[in-house]
Design an enzyme around this catalytic site. Structure first.
Site, PDB file in Angstrom:
ATOM      1  N   GLY A 125     -25.543 -45.792  12.947  1.00 48.30           N
ATOM      2  CA  GLY A 125     -25.301 -44.438  13.459  1.00 48.30           C
ATOM      3  C   GLY A 125     -25.554 -43.373  12.404  1.00 48.30           C
ATOM      4  O   GLY A 125     -25.929 -43.681  11.266  1.00 48.30           O
ATOM      5  N   VAL A 180     -23.402 -41.419  10.741  1.00 47.80           N
ATOM      6  CA  VAL A 180     -22.516 -41.515   9.583  1.00 47.80           C
ATOM      7  C   VAL A 180     -22.737 -42.817   8.825  1.00 47.80           C
ATOM      8  O   VAL A 180     -22.877 -42.829   7.601  1.00 47.80           O
ATOM      9  CB  VAL A 180     -21.038 -41.415  10.034  1.00 47.80           C
ATOM     10  N   SER A 235     -11.963 -36.976  13.027  1.00 46.06           N
ATOM     11  CA  SER A 235     -12.807 -35.865  13.470  1.00 46.06           C
ATOM     12  C   SER A 235     -11.972 -34.599  13.448  1.00 46.06           C
ATOM     13  O   SER A 235     -10.751 -34.652  13.635  1.00 46.06           O
ATOM     14  CB  SER A 235     -13.263 -36.143  14.896  1.00 46.06           C
ATOM     15  N   SER A 236     -12.636 -33.451  13.280  1.00 48.73           N
ATOM     16  CA  SER A 236     -11.890 -32.190  13.280  1.00 48.73           C
ATOM     17  C   SER A 236     -11.352 -31.847  14.671  1.00 48.73           C
ATOM     18  O   SER A 236     -10.498 -30.972  14.797  1.00 48.73           O
ATOM     19  CB  SER A 236     -12.750 -31.053  12.746  1.00 48.73           C
ATOM     20  N   CYS A 237     -11.819 -32.549  15.725  1.00 47.57           N
ATOM     21  CA  CYS A 237     -11.314 -32.220  17.070  1.00 47.57           C
ATOM     22  C   CYS A 237      -9.924 -32.790  17.330  1.00 47.57           C
ATOM     23  O   CYS A 237      -9.356 -32.572  18.389  1.00 47.57           O
ATOM     24  CB  CYS A 237     -12.297 -32.639  18.143  1.00 47.57           C
ATOM     25  N   TYR A 283     -11.478 -38.211  23.309  1.00 40.97           N
ATOM     26  CA  TYR A 283     -11.940 -38.657  21.986  1.00 40.97           C
ATOM     27  C   TYR A 283     -10.868 -38.332  20.933  1.00 40.97           C
ATOM     28  O   TYR A 283     -10.555 -39.153  20.062  1.00 40.97           O
ATOM     29  CB  TYR A 283     -13.253 -37.934  21.680  1.00 40.97           C
ATOM     30  N   LYS A 336      -8.853 -40.783  18.331  1.00 40.88           N
ATOM     31  CA  LYS A 336      -8.917 -40.630  16.873  1.00 40.88           C
ATOM     32  C   LYS A 336      -7.520 -40.426  16.273  1.00 40.88           C
ATOM     33  O   LYS A 336      -7.233 -40.906  15.171  1.00 40.88           O
ATOM     34  CB  LYS A 336      -9.850 -39.466  16.504  1.00 40.88           C
ATOM     35  N   THR A 352     -15.687 -32.482   9.500  1.00 34.87           N
ATOM     36  CA  THR A 352     -16.049 -31.423  10.435  1.00 34.87           C
ATOM     37  C   THR A 352     -17.304 -31.854  11.203  1.00 34.87           C
ATOM     38  O   THR A 352     -17.741 -32.998  11.071  1.00 34.87           O
ATOM     39  CB  THR A 352     -16.259 -30.112   9.639  1.00 34.87           C
ATOM     40  N   HIS A 381     -24.797 -33.333  20.038  1.00 30.68           N
ATOM     41  CA  HIS A 381     -24.064 -32.150  19.593  1.00 30.68           C
ATOM     42  C   HIS A 381     -25.035 -30.986  19.467  1.00 30.68           C
ATOM     43  O   HIS A 381     -26.245 -31.150  19.557  1.00 30.68           O
ATOM     44  CB  HIS A 381     -23.380 -32.438  18.253  1.00 30.68           C
ATOM     45  N   TRP A 407     -26.314 -23.123  25.337  1.00 28.39           N
ATOM     46  CA  TRP A 407     -25.139 -23.247  26.210  1.00 28.39           C
ATOM     47  C   TRP A 407     -24.006 -22.331  25.749  1.00 28.39           C
ATOM     48  O   TRP A 407     -23.813 -22.129  24.544  1.00 28.39           O
ATOM     49  CB  TRP A 407     -24.587 -24.669  26.200  1.00 28.39           C
TER      50      TRP A 407
HETATM   51  P1  GDP Z   1     -17.917 -29.327  20.057  1.00 30.39           P
HETATM   52  O1  GDP Z   1     -18.010 -28.854  18.637  1.00 30.39           O
HETATM   53  O2  GDP Z   1     -16.995 -30.488  20.246  1.00 30.39           O
HETATM   54  O3  GDP Z   1     -17.592 -28.193  21.012  1.00 30.39           O
HETATM   55  O4  GDP Z   1     -19.325 -29.966  20.496  1.00 30.39           O
HETATM   56  P2  GDP Z   1     -20.854 -29.483  20.574  1.00 30.39           P
HETATM   57  O5  GDP Z   1     -21.524 -29.627  19.260  1.00 30.39           O
HETATM   58  O6  GDP Z   1     -21.445 -30.276  21.711  1.00 30.39           O
HETATM   59  O7  GDP Z   1     -20.846 -27.962  21.019  1.00 30.39           O
HETATM   60  C1  GDP Z   1     -20.547 -26.912  20.140  1.00 30.39           C
HETATM   61  C2  GDP Z   1     -20.818 -25.555  20.799  1.00 30.39           C
HETATM   62  O8  GDP Z   1     -22.246 -25.378  20.917  1.00 30.39           O
HETATM   63  C3  GDP Z   1     -20.263 -25.395  22.224  1.00 30.39           C
HETATM   64  O9  GDP Z   1     -19.793 -24.064  22.341  1.00 30.39           O
HETATM   65  C4  GDP Z   1     -21.504 -25.609  23.093  1.00 30.39           C
HETATM   66  O10 GDP Z   1     -21.421 -24.989  24.361  1.00 30.39           O
HETATM   67  C5  GDP Z   1     -22.562 -24.945  22.228  1.00 30.39           C
HETATM   68  N1  GDP Z   1     -23.966 -25.323  22.564  1.00 30.39           N
HETATM   69  C6  GDP Z   1     -24.983 -24.438  22.737  1.00 30.39           C
HETATM   70  N2  GDP Z   1     -26.106 -25.064  23.103  1.00 30.39           N
HETATM   71  C7  GDP Z   1     -25.816 -26.396  23.117  1.00 30.39           C
HETATM   72  C8  GDP Z   1     -26.587 -27.548  23.422  1.00 30.39           C
HETATM   73  O11 GDP Z   1     -27.772 -27.497  23.755  1.00 30.39           O
HETATM   74  N3  GDP Z   1     -25.949 -28.771  23.310  1.00 30.39           N
HETATM   75  C9  GDP Z   1     -24.629 -28.857  22.945  1.00 30.39           C
HETATM   76  N4  GDP Z   1     -24.072 -30.072  22.845  1.00 30.39           N
HETATM   77  N5  GDP Z   1     -23.873 -27.770  22.685  1.00 30.39           N
HETATM   78  C10 GDP Z   1     -24.452 -26.555  22.769  1.00 30.39           C
END
Ligand code: GDP
Length: 314
Positions: A14, A16, A108-110, A137, A141, A165, A180, A203
Site C-alpha cells: 500500500g 504507507v 489516522s487524524s480522523c 473507519y 482505528k 494526517t 482521497h 467536490w
Molecule cells: P477526508 O479528509 O476524510 O474528508 O477525505 P478526502 O481526502 O476524500 O476529502 C477531503 C476533502 O476534499 C473533502 O472536502 C472532499 O469533498 C474534497 N474533494 C474535492 N474533490 C475531491 C475528489 O475528487 N475526491 C475526493 N476524495 N475528495 C474531494
C-alpha cells in the site's frame, strides 16, 4: 531494532507500507518480511496466527488497513469497520503471543472529534462526536489504539501508536471513486489537460482545510519513532500546516500545467471543516517534516505519469 532484525511490514504494497519498505531498505535493514493480501489475509485470525508462529518477526509496522476517501467510507461502512477491526485484533494479538519486541500501529487524524480544537492535540481523543462520513473507519482505528494501550497495560507489550494526517505520494490510489482528494485531483487535472477539457470539477465547497504529509516523510517519522519513542500515549504525525481544498486545487492545477477553470460541486460532501494536527510533541521527539507540499505534489505527479497505464487499469 538492529539492521538484521526480522521486521514485518504489514500492508507493504500500500501507500504507507511501500513508503516504509523504501525507508527501511535505504537505512540498511536487511530482513524485511512481506506478504501480499493474496498470500496472507490478516482479517483471518488463523492465517494471521500461523504466519506469526512460522515467521517469528521481532518488529512489526502495522500499516495494513482498508482505506479510502470520503465517498468510499460513506458507501461501505460495514467493510471499513469489520475489516479494520479484524486486521488490528489479529495482528496485535498474534504479535503479543509470538514475542514481538515492538509494534508500531498507524491510526489516522480522523479519530479526533469533528469539531476538535485546531491544531488538534492528542488529548482531544474521545472528547466529542466524530465526523459522520468516516466514523466507521475512525471507530476501528480508535479500537486499534485502545488495543495497543490495553496490551501494554495488562501484559507489558511494547506497542506505540502514531496518528498520521492525510497522506499522499507514490503508490497512492488514483481511482476516482475511492481515492482521497490529492490523488483524485492530480488525476482529474491531468486528464482535463490531456483532453483539453474547459473545467475541472472539485467536490464540495472548496472551503474545508486539510493538512497533507508526503508518505516518505511519514516513513522517516515512523522509523525515528520506532527507534526512539516508547509510550502508551498516541503521537500525531503531520507538517503543522494546512490549506483549503480550493488552494490545493490551484496548486495541483499549477503543477500539472492546466489552463482551464475550476468549479465546485456542492452536492458532494465537505466532510470535517478542518483537520490540522498539533505536532508539538512530534517536534519535541526530534523529528520534523522535510518535503514541502508543492515539491511533494510535483514528485507524486512524476510518479503518476510514469505509472499512469498501471494506475488507470486498477
Ligand atoms: P477526508 O479528509 O476524510 O474528508 O477525505 P478526502 O481526502 O476524500 O476529502 C477531503 C476533502 O476534499 C473533502 O472536502 C472532499 O469533498 C474534497 N474533494 C474535492 N474533490 C475531491 C475528489 O475528487 N475526491 C475526493 N476524495 N475528495 C474531494
Amino acid at each position: 531494532m538492529n539492521k538484521d532484525s526480522r521486521i514485518y511490514v504489514a500492508g507493504h504494497s500500500g501507500l504507507v507500507g511501500s513508503g516504509l519498505v523504501r525507508a527501511l531498505e535505504s537505512a540498511g535493514y536487511s530482513k524485511l518480511i512481506r506478504r501480499t493480501h493474496g498470500e496472507l489475509d490478516l482479517a483471518d485470525p488463523h492465517a494471521a496466527s500461523s504466519f506469526f508462529e512460522t515467521e517469528k518477526p521481532e518488529y512489526v509496522f502495522l500499516a495494513a488497513a482498508k482505506v479510502g476517501g470520503i465517498l468510499a467510507n460513506d458507501t461501505y461502512p460495514a467493510d471499513f469497520l469489520r475489516d479494520n477491526l479484524a486486521i488490528e485484533l489479529n495482528v496485535i494479538d498474534a504479535a503479543f503471543r509470538n514475542g514481538v519486541r515492538k509494534l508500531l500501529f498507524l491510526g489516522s487524524s480522523c479519530i479526533y472529534p469533528r469539531l476538535a480544537p485546531q491544531p488538534i492535540p492528542e488529548s482531544a481523543l474521545l472528547t466529542g462526536p466524530l465526523e459522520p462520513t468516516n466514523e466507521w473507519y475512525a471507530i476501528a482505528k480508535i479500537a486499534g489504539i485502545k488495543l495497543v494501550q490495553a496490551y501494554r497495560k495488562q501484559y507489558g507489550f511494547c506497542g506505540i501508536s502514531l496518528m498520521p494526517t492525510n497522506l499522499y505520494g507514490p503508490g497512492d490510489n488514483f481511482d476516482l471513486r475511492t481515492s482521497h482528494v490529492l490523488p483524485a485531483l492530480l488525476r482529474k487535472f491531468d486528464e482535463a489537460k490531456t483532453n483539453g477539457a474547459p473545467e475541472v470539477v472539485v467536490w464540495g465547497s472548496g472551503a474545508p482545510r486539510r493538512e497533507f504529509l508526503h508518505v516518505d516523510d511519514l516513513a522517516s517519522a515512523a522509523l525515528h519513532l520506532m527507534l526512539h519513542y516508547d509510550d502508551s500515549e498516541i503521537l500525531n504525525v503531520g507538517t503543522g500546516e494546512d490549506l483549503t481544498i480550493a488552494e490545493l486545487a490551484e496548486m495541483i492545477s499549477r503543477v500539472v500545467g492546466y489552463a482551464g477553470r475550476v468549479t465546485f460541486d456542492a452536492s458532494k460532501p465537505d466532510g470535517t471543516p478542518r483537520k490540522l494536527l498539533d505536532v508539538s510533541r512530534l517536534h519535541a521527539s526530534g523529528w520534523g517534516a522535510r518535503i514541502g507540499l508543492e515539491q511533494g505534489i510535483q514528485r507524486t505527479y512524476e510518479w503518476y505519469l510514469a505509472h499512469e497505464a498501471l494506475v488507470a487499469n486498477r
